[in-house]
Write a protein that holds these residues in place. Sequence first.
Motif, PDB file in Angstrom:
ATOM      1  N   GLU A 260       3.181  -5.977   7.066  1.00  0.00           N
ATOM      2  CA  GLU A 260       2.602  -6.998   7.933  1.00  0.00           C
ATOM      3  C   GLU A 260       3.389  -7.112   9.235  1.00  0.00           C
ATOM      4  OE1 GLU A 260       2.211 -10.684   5.846  1.00  0.00           O
ATOM      5  OE2 GLU A 260       0.736  -9.855   4.459  1.00  0.00           O
TER       6      GLU A 260
ATOM      7  N   ARG B  42       4.100  -6.805   2.360  1.00  0.00           N
ATOM      8  CA  ARG B  42       4.676  -7.884   3.181  1.00  0.00           C
ATOM      9  C   ARG B  42       5.468  -7.306   4.354  1.00  0.00           C
ATOM     10  NH1 ARG B  42       1.108 -10.746   1.758  1.00  0.00           N
ATOM     11  NH2 ARG B  42       1.187 -11.827  -0.203  1.00  0.00           N
TER      12      ARG B  42
ATOM     13  N   THR C 296       0.557  -8.602  -3.928  1.00  0.00           N
ATOM     14  CA  THR C 296       1.854  -9.142  -4.313  1.00  0.00           C
ATOM     15  C   THR C 296       2.805  -7.948  -4.340  1.00  0.00           C
ATOM     16  OG1 THR C 296       0.761 -10.813  -5.636  1.00  0.00           O
ATOM     17  CG2 THR C 296       3.113 -10.484  -6.032  1.00  0.00           C
TER      18      THR C 296
ATOM     19  N   THR D 226      -2.787  -9.066   7.732  1.00  0.00           N
ATOM     20  CA  THR D 226      -2.095  -9.491   6.521  1.00  0.00           C
ATOM     21  C   THR D 226      -2.731  -8.878   5.275  1.00  0.00           C
ATOM     22  OG1 THR D 226      -3.464 -11.466   6.291  1.00  0.00           O
ATOM     23  CG2 THR D 226      -1.442 -11.685   7.592  1.00  0.00           C
ATOM     24  N   TYR D 227      -1.974  -8.951   4.210  1.00  0.00           N
ATOM     25  CA  TYR D 227      -2.397  -8.421   2.918  1.00  0.00           C
ATOM     26  C   TYR D 227      -2.225  -9.516   1.871  1.00  0.00           C
ATOM     27  CZ  TYR D 227      -1.732  -4.090   5.519  1.00  0.00           C
ATOM     28  OH  TYR D 227      -1.804  -3.103   6.468  1.00  0.00           O
ATOM     29  N   GLU D 228      -2.969 -10.625   2.054  1.00  0.00           N
ATOM     30  CA  GLU D 228      -2.802 -11.783   1.179  1.00  0.00           C
ATOM     31  C   GLU D 228      -2.999 -11.458  -0.297  1.00  0.00           C
ATOM     32  OE1 GLU D 228      -5.266 -12.060   3.665  1.00  0.00           O
ATOM     33  OE2 GLU D 228      -4.121 -13.150   5.155  1.00  0.00           O
ATOM     34  N   ASN D 229      -3.853 -10.509  -0.600  1.00  0.00           N
ATOM     35  CA  ASN D 229      -4.156 -10.185  -1.991  1.00  0.00           C
ATOM     36  C   ASN D 229      -3.151  -9.214  -2.606  1.00  0.00           C
ATOM     37  OD1 ASN D 229      -6.428 -11.833  -1.880  1.00  0.00           O
ATOM     38  ND2 ASN D 229      -7.685 -10.167  -1.075  1.00  0.00           N
TER      39      ASN D 229
END
Length: 158
Positions: free
Chosen positions: A18, A15, A10, A5-8
């Motif tokens: 992922e 997304r 936006t 994931t690439y939570e940081n």
Amino acid sequence: MLGRTYENQTCSVARTLELVGERWTLLIIRDAFLGVRRFGDFAERLGVARNVLQDRLERLVAEGILEKVPYQERPVRHEYRLTDAGRDLWPVLVALLKYGDRHYAPAAGPPMLLLHRGCGGEVDDRRVCVRCGEALELGDVELKAGPGAQAPPVVAAA
């Protein structure tokens, strides 16, 4: 090991990555566009471990890219079909195919050709027929083995 994931981030690219950035996922989607529907056929064509394939198919179903549809009752067996969201990935796959043809195709030429059903012209990277100039949708295109193909592609419509 890299995370999934690439939570940081936006970012819609992050997304989407992922999901489609996992190893094997885009190749499963590619094969679904080529008409592959059944688990065993995916496994045979891709040569992927069955547990990995199962994981990727389940994720694609959960994300709404594929739908699982029964085709046999005893025993119950399912096939995987592209949803509208899955078919929306067609421009992405065409762009990747054309990029690969331009930069990584075998010396003999591209392994697969996308042709306009209407006039037989080749499809460009913007999904436009180079012969007649028509903007093309998925249903307007057929696949043909190209000069660099080792084996002909499946040519069923998605």
